[in-house]
Design a protein around this motif. Sequence first.
Motif, PDB file in Angstrom:
ATOM      1  N   TYR A   1       0.839  -1.206   0.000  1.00  0.00           N
ATOM      2  CA  TYR A   1       0.000   0.000   0.000  1.00  0.00           C
ATOM      3  C   TYR A   1       0.874   1.256   0.000  1.00  0.00           C
ATOM      4  O   TYR A   1       0.573   2.238  -0.692  1.00  0.00           O
ATOM      5  CB  TYR A   1      -0.912   0.029   1.232  1.00  0.00           C
ATOM      6  CG  TYR A   1      -1.871  -1.125   1.379  1.00  0.00           C
ATOM      7  CD1 TYR A   1      -2.338  -1.833   0.278  1.00  0.00           C
ATOM      8  CD2 TYR A   1      -2.329  -1.515   2.637  1.00  0.00           C
ATOM      9  CE1 TYR A   1      -3.221  -2.892   0.436  1.00  0.00           C
ATOM     10  CE2 TYR A   1      -3.216  -2.560   2.801  1.00  0.00           C
ATOM     11  CZ  TYR A   1      -3.654  -3.253   1.706  1.00  0.00           C
ATOM     12  OH  TYR A   1      -4.530  -4.292   1.871  1.00  0.00           O
ATOM     13  N   VAL A   2       1.940   1.229   0.796  1.00  0.00           N
ATOM     14  CA  VAL A   2       2.829   2.392   0.869  1.00  0.00           C
ATOM     15  C   VAL A   2       3.522   2.609  -0.476  1.00  0.00           C
ATOM     16  O   VAL A   2       3.646   3.756  -0.951  1.00  0.00           O
ATOM     17  CB  VAL A   2       3.870   2.220   2.003  1.00  0.00           C
ATOM     18  CG1 VAL A   2       4.899   3.336   1.957  1.00  0.00           C
ATOM     19  CG2 VAL A   2       3.166   2.193   3.362  1.00  0.00           C
ATOM     20  N   TYR A   3       3.963   1.531  -1.078  1.00  0.00           N
ATOM     21  CA  TYR A   3       4.594   1.622  -2.405  1.00  0.00           C
ATOM     22  C   TYR A   3       3.641   2.281  -3.405  1.00  0.00           C
ATOM     23  O   TYR A   3       4.014   3.242  -4.101  1.00  0.00           O
ATOM     24  CB  TYR A   3       4.977   0.222  -2.875  1.00  0.00           C
ATOM     25  CG  TYR A   3       5.315   0.133  -4.346  1.00  0.00           C
ATOM     26  CD1 TYR A   3       6.532   0.595  -4.837  1.00  0.00           C
ATOM     27  CD2 TYR A   3       4.404  -0.429  -5.248  1.00  0.00           C
ATOM     28  CE1 TYR A   3       6.842   0.504  -6.195  1.00  0.00           C
ATOM     29  CE2 TYR A   3       4.700  -0.523  -6.604  1.00  0.00           C
ATOM     30  CZ  TYR A   3       5.910  -0.051  -7.077  1.00  0.00           C
ATOM     31  OH  TYR A   3       6.209  -0.130  -8.413  1.00  0.00           O
ATOM     32  N   ALA A   4       2.413   1.772  -3.488  1.00  0.00           N
ATOM     33  CA  ALA A   4       1.443   2.328  -4.436  1.00  0.00           C
ATOM     34  C   ALA A   4       1.079   3.761  -4.073  1.00  0.00           C
ATOM     35  O   ALA A   4       0.895   4.613  -4.952  1.00  0.00           O
ATOM     36  CB  ALA A   4       0.194   1.457  -4.470  1.00  0.00           C
ATOM     37  N   ALA A   5       0.989   4.046  -2.766  1.00  0.00           N
ATOM     38  CA  ALA A   5       0.658   5.402  -2.323  1.00  0.00           C
ATOM     39  C   ALA A   5       1.708   6.400  -2.810  1.00  0.00           C
ATOM     40  O   ALA A   5       1.378   7.495  -3.297  1.00  0.00           O
ATOM     41  CB  ALA A   5       0.548   5.444  -0.803  1.00  0.00           C
ATOM     42  N   LYS A   6       2.966   6.034  -2.680  1.00  0.00           N
ATOM     43  CA  LYS A   6       4.030   6.968  -3.083  1.00  0.00           C
ATOM     44  C   LYS A   6       4.087   7.130  -4.599  1.00  0.00           C
ATOM     45  O   LYS A   6       4.371   8.229  -5.099  1.00  0.00           O
ATOM     46  CB  LYS A   6       5.363   6.514  -2.512  1.00  0.00           C
ATOM     47  CG  LYS A   6       5.402   6.645  -0.981  1.00  0.00           C
ATOM     48  CD  LYS A   6       6.787   6.610  -0.406  1.00  0.00           C
ATOM     49  CE  LYS A   6       6.758   6.944   1.087  1.00  0.00           C
ATOM     50  NZ  LYS A   6       8.098   7.035   1.690  1.00  0.00           N
ATOM     51  N   LYS A   7       3.792   6.073  -5.330  1.00  0.00           N
ATOM     52  CA  LYS A   7       3.758   6.205  -6.789  1.00  0.00           C
ATOM     53  C   LYS A   7       2.614   7.121  -7.221  1.00  0.00           C
ATOM     54  O   LYS A   7       2.788   7.993  -8.085  1.00  0.00           O
ATOM     55  CB  LYS A   7       3.607   4.826  -7.443  1.00  0.00           C
ATOM     56  CG  LYS A   7       4.860   3.967  -7.371  1.00  0.00           C
ATOM     57  CD  LYS A   7       4.856   2.862  -8.420  1.00  0.00           C
ATOM     58  CE  LYS A   7       5.063   3.424  -9.808  1.00  0.00           C
ATOM     59  NZ  LYS A   7       5.184   2.366 -10.839  1.00  0.00           N
TER      60      LYS A   7
END
Length: 729
Positions: free
Chosen positions: A467-473
């Motif tokens: 989720y954090v990965y996708a959030a930052k992208k």
Amino acid sequence: MDPLELTVIEEEGKYHIPADSVNYDDRVKVLNHFDTFAVLDRWGDVQPHGKKVQGIYHQGMRFLSRLELRINHKKPLLLSSNIREDNDMLSVDLTNPDLDNNNILESTLHLSRSKFLRNGVYYEELCLVNYGSHTFTCAISIAFGADFKDIFEVRGINRTVQTSRPELSTSANTIAFTYHGLDGLKRRTEIVFSNVDEPDINNHIVTFHLTLVPHEDKKINYSVLFNTEEKFFATGQEVVMPDYSDAKNLRVEDIMRSRALFPEIVTSNEQFNQWICRSQADLLSLLTQTPFGKYPYAGVPWYNTAFGRDGIITAMQVLWIAPEIGRDVLRFLSKMQATEMIAAKDAEPGKILHETRTGEMANTNEIPFKEYYGTIDATPLYIMLAGMYYERTGNLDFIKTIWSNLKAALHWIDHYGDIDGDGFVEYKHKSENGLTNQGWKDSHDSISYADGKLCEPPIALCEVQGYVYAAKKHASNLAKALNEEVLSNDLLQQAEELKRKFNEAFWDSDLDCYVLALDGHKKPCRVVSSNAGHCLFTGIADEDKACSMAKVLVGEHMFSGWGIRTLSKDAVRYNPMSYHNGSIWPHDNSLTAFGFAKYGLQKETLKVLNALFDASLYIELQRLPELYCGFERRPNEGPTAYPVACSPQAWAVGAVFILLQACLHIEINALEKKIIFHKLDLPDFLEKITISNLRLNEGICQFELFRYKYDIGFHIIQKPEGWELIIKK
């Protein structure tokens, strides 16, 4: 077991909902509208006996705990009981038993009950018809009761405080129960009889003495108002509300307006159409009007309130067809975002809400959930939704209104979410009464090591890193759109670095799967779980690992035939009857299926879609519940029910929409004005799909898909000017 350890487990499991909170052998009927819901038996009654969830609830408390209809003091015979397709009304058909004292034979009197909820009021119409050959007189009585129990008390939490008894009062056509709450609020249940001559009211029982000639019909209407506002008690004025007919017409208008949120989806399979229609009706019934727009309440009966994680994921599931829901969810959660450190609420600046409650126990802090922030994943999911919404709509003006909130959420991830500074986001609850586990599997025993022992915090869940990965992208794309190039580049670099570290630290080549979590010492929880499937949904998984893991997730130890289990059969804590350790959750499956499609794994996507569709065919109303048990599929039998599952439940009924999106592998990009189908496929049971009135900004799109022997055909009926529809095979 050590007595101290037993005490800890009992304390950690205090918010568990015990199976005897509802008598599951009683098939109940559910109505809901905004902050009010009713759990009724098939007769349309609320039985006051035993430990049951039956009742009519308003703002987190049971305002009506008894509703029993009798004919000459006898219980009517049930003919049928049905919730209408729009989920707005319960219709019950009853008849009389032998009434010896009146010489009325069985099945002479037809009694229909029509009931619905609207804006904090329960409406019922009784219609009686004499199908006998002679005139007779009968007594129709209804007994009422109101215990004003908090929903948490109903679901099993013992209270240590003394509450007051409700006060009963009556007038010529009214029965009222008034409760003086420990939170300083007065709550009132007021039953008003409107279209009949003065009824015979004796304490909590009203009786109508009726004489009916052959084939004569008579109607009785009454309304029940649930209120917590002081003005109605202070003024003594009569409350004015619509009568039954007017309220019924207004309810129909409400439904017609809310239907406009969705396009029309029609397929060649009538059973699949029914699943879509039921899911849409249920989701619309859970959409509650708030000061900041409509919000999908999580589910009836236990979670009929705003949950951050549930609302976000539900909005994601329907984003491609109903983006307005996503906008309103973002607006609501932005307004509720934490701005300060409050340990009792697990609140930190920038953190997104877990849940909010309005009942007496929340107001008096007996439970910490009045405004509670004990969730590790709602904050990155909130950022993800914002980025997804922008791609779907191109509505940068709205993003500008919440950009400061999104930045605060990003700050929370880096400065509060990453407890030990290792680049992963972990949780450890601060609230004394808060949730121990703060991912979507928030049972106290849901995160464990391979030996079955519970994981020691702080805990870094595998899906949360995704989720954090996708959030930052997504945040990188938003920053770029807002001309913050430096921030955009930084966020993109952070996302790529997180992906690299994650695939090194969480991948277990022996399991061919990502481990469930890392503990505070970075020791892995080496169990195969459905959490890993969310890593496909977010795109954090490496391509080769995704393909290997997909085989595991749909393999015999994880896939029951009804869906992917939450935990592998090989795990020590596996129990197909548990809440999170072996059960099957439709929303969980739907996100994983979408992840399969993202990596081009259409065979696995269709396997999950087929399983959930088959399950719906065995479940009443084709309404997928919150979860069901993870037992192996048996021939010619349906899935095994979980006794206290919410139904309807927002992200369960939302599953069909994202599953259909995954099946079509459709991407709607308003920024480039493109609708793209990536290697779309249809399950064997669908020969044709027509989607009409799909809104694309100010325009409308309509298209049809056809199954041929070796290909999928496509027909564009209507599209806005400047938009492209592209099929990538």
